[in-house]
Design a protein around this motif. Structure first.
Motif, short mmCIF file in Angstrom:
data_model
loop_
_atom_site.label_atom_id
_atom_site.label_comp_id
_atom_site.label_asym_id
_atom_site.label_seq_id
_atom_site.Cartn_x
_atom_site.Cartn_y
_atom_site.Cartn_z
N GLU A 225 0.73 -1.24 0.14
CA GLU A 225 0.02 -0.14 -0.04
C GLU A 225 1.01 1.38 0.07
O GLU A 225 1.65 1.44 1.01
CB GLU A 225 -0.86 -0.02 1.15
CG GLU A 225 -2.01 1.15 1.16
CD GLU A 225 -3.11 0.86 2.29
OE1 GLU A 225 -4.05 1.62 2.46
OE2 GLU A 225 -2.87 -0.01 3.24
N ARG A 227 1.86 5.28 -2.22
CA ARG A 227 1.79 6.33 -3.39
C ARG A 227 3.07 6.68 -3.40
O ARG A 227 4.03 7.23 -2.82
CB ARG A 227 0.84 7.22 -3.01
CG ARG A 227 -0.43 6.84 -2.59
CD ARG A 227 -1.34 6.64 -4.00
NE ARG A 227 -2.81 6.36 -3.26
CZ ARG A 227 -3.22 5.23 -2.68
NH1 ARG A 227 -2.50 4.38 -2.76
NH2 ARG A 227 -4.44 5.22 -2.37
N SER A 277 -5.48 8.81 2.14
CA SER A 277 -6.41 8.99 0.97
C SER A 277 -6.72 10.46 0.74
O SER A 277 -7.28 10.76 1.58
CB SER A 277 -7.12 7.77 1.02
OG SER A 277 -8.22 7.79 -0.41
#
Length: 287
Positions: A225, A227, A277
């Protein structure tokens, strides 16, 4: 006539009813094209469409440089597992300045492109004498309260969002998916690669591919997980807070920096806040 299904073990009554309502809603359609990204939401809609409509259900994935290669592969494998016919269509949103210039409503241009193509597929099928299909997507009830310009594009094309219409939240989607035995029920949310760029920063195929390769490098080393935010020519890595120490390992850190510089980034940093998020939307004016 769609099969009748018993209650699902381990699913609380509210979600039992939601699942029954979802099945009934989709069963009323003569045929369906499902805008299918491979995420947990659209996968649930696709699975129920396959269950209720059989060969009259078709999952469609839009493919462009903004779709990470591993997500494309996962979507293919999940469709096989569900037993739904799956097709891919090439989308060209990068050719539209309303997308590539990366305004705050970039997602509107993306979804407009996808749903224009889906509408053309639906109309062509109808003209050839097939069942009149509706287009379904995986927008859930929680999405309605978020910054989601793409929802407007879908609504303009008459797309049906059964999860949102039935009040099924992300938690409900996961609970139902888990109870139905879907292996991906706890799959992390993974928005398209365009979400890695601050609004107003131009997006290109090359920049999207660089981010995809950087995230793949980390994923291959056990970080599921994450970014990699692209800010100018610099990379900023976001991970869940409990995983931050692992990235600072004395052996991993030099290799990471070298790999990212070889990809064309000029600097690499770690976001100490961790993965959040929707962080990109903090730059938007608050209501």
């Amino acid at each position: 006539m769609p099969a009748q299904h018993p209650t699902v073990d381990g699913l609380e009554p509210a979600w039992q009813q939601a699942l029954a309502d979802l099945r009934a809603s989709i069963a009323r359609q003569p045929a369906a094209l499902v805008a299918y990204s491979g995420g947990v939401d659209s996968a649930l809609v696709a699975a129920i469409a396959a269950e209720q409509l059989g060969a009259q259900a078709l999952a469609i994935t839009g493919v462009s440089p903004a779709l990470a290669p591993h997500l494309r592969e996962e979507a293919q494998l999940q469709a096989q597992w569900m037993g739904i016919e799956h097709r891919e269509i090439a989308t060209s949103e990068l050719n539209d300045p309303a997308y590539s210039s990366n305004p705050a409503d970039r997602c509107y241009a993306c979804k407009r492109e996808l749903h224009t193509l889906l509408a053309e597929m639906r109309d062509a099928a109808a003209a050839a004498g097939f069942e009149a299909a509706v287009v379904l997507d995986g927008v859930n009830h929680d999405d309605l309260g978020d910054h989601r310009p793409g929802i407007r594009a879908a609504q303009e094309r008459g797309v049906i969002s059964p999860l949102a219409e039935l009040g099924i939240s992300k938690a409900g989607v996961r609970a139902i998916s888990r109870a139905l035995g879907f292996p991906w029920w706890d799959k992390p949310a993974q928005p398209c690669l365009a979400s890695r760029f601050p609004y107003g920063e131009v997006i290109s195929a090359e920049r999207l591919q660089r981010v995809a390769r950087a995230e793949a490098w980390l994923r291959q080393r056990g970080f599921a997980e994450l970014r990699v935010r692209s800010q100018g020519e610099a990379a900023r890595i976001e991970l869940p807070p409990d995983q931050l120490p692992a990235l600072l390992d004395t052996q991993l850190r030099p290799a990471l920096v070298t790999a990212f510089l070889e990809l064309g980034f000029t600097a690499v940093s770690l976001d100490l806040e961790g993965l959040v998020s929707g962080k990109l939307n903090r730059a938007l004016p608050q209501p």
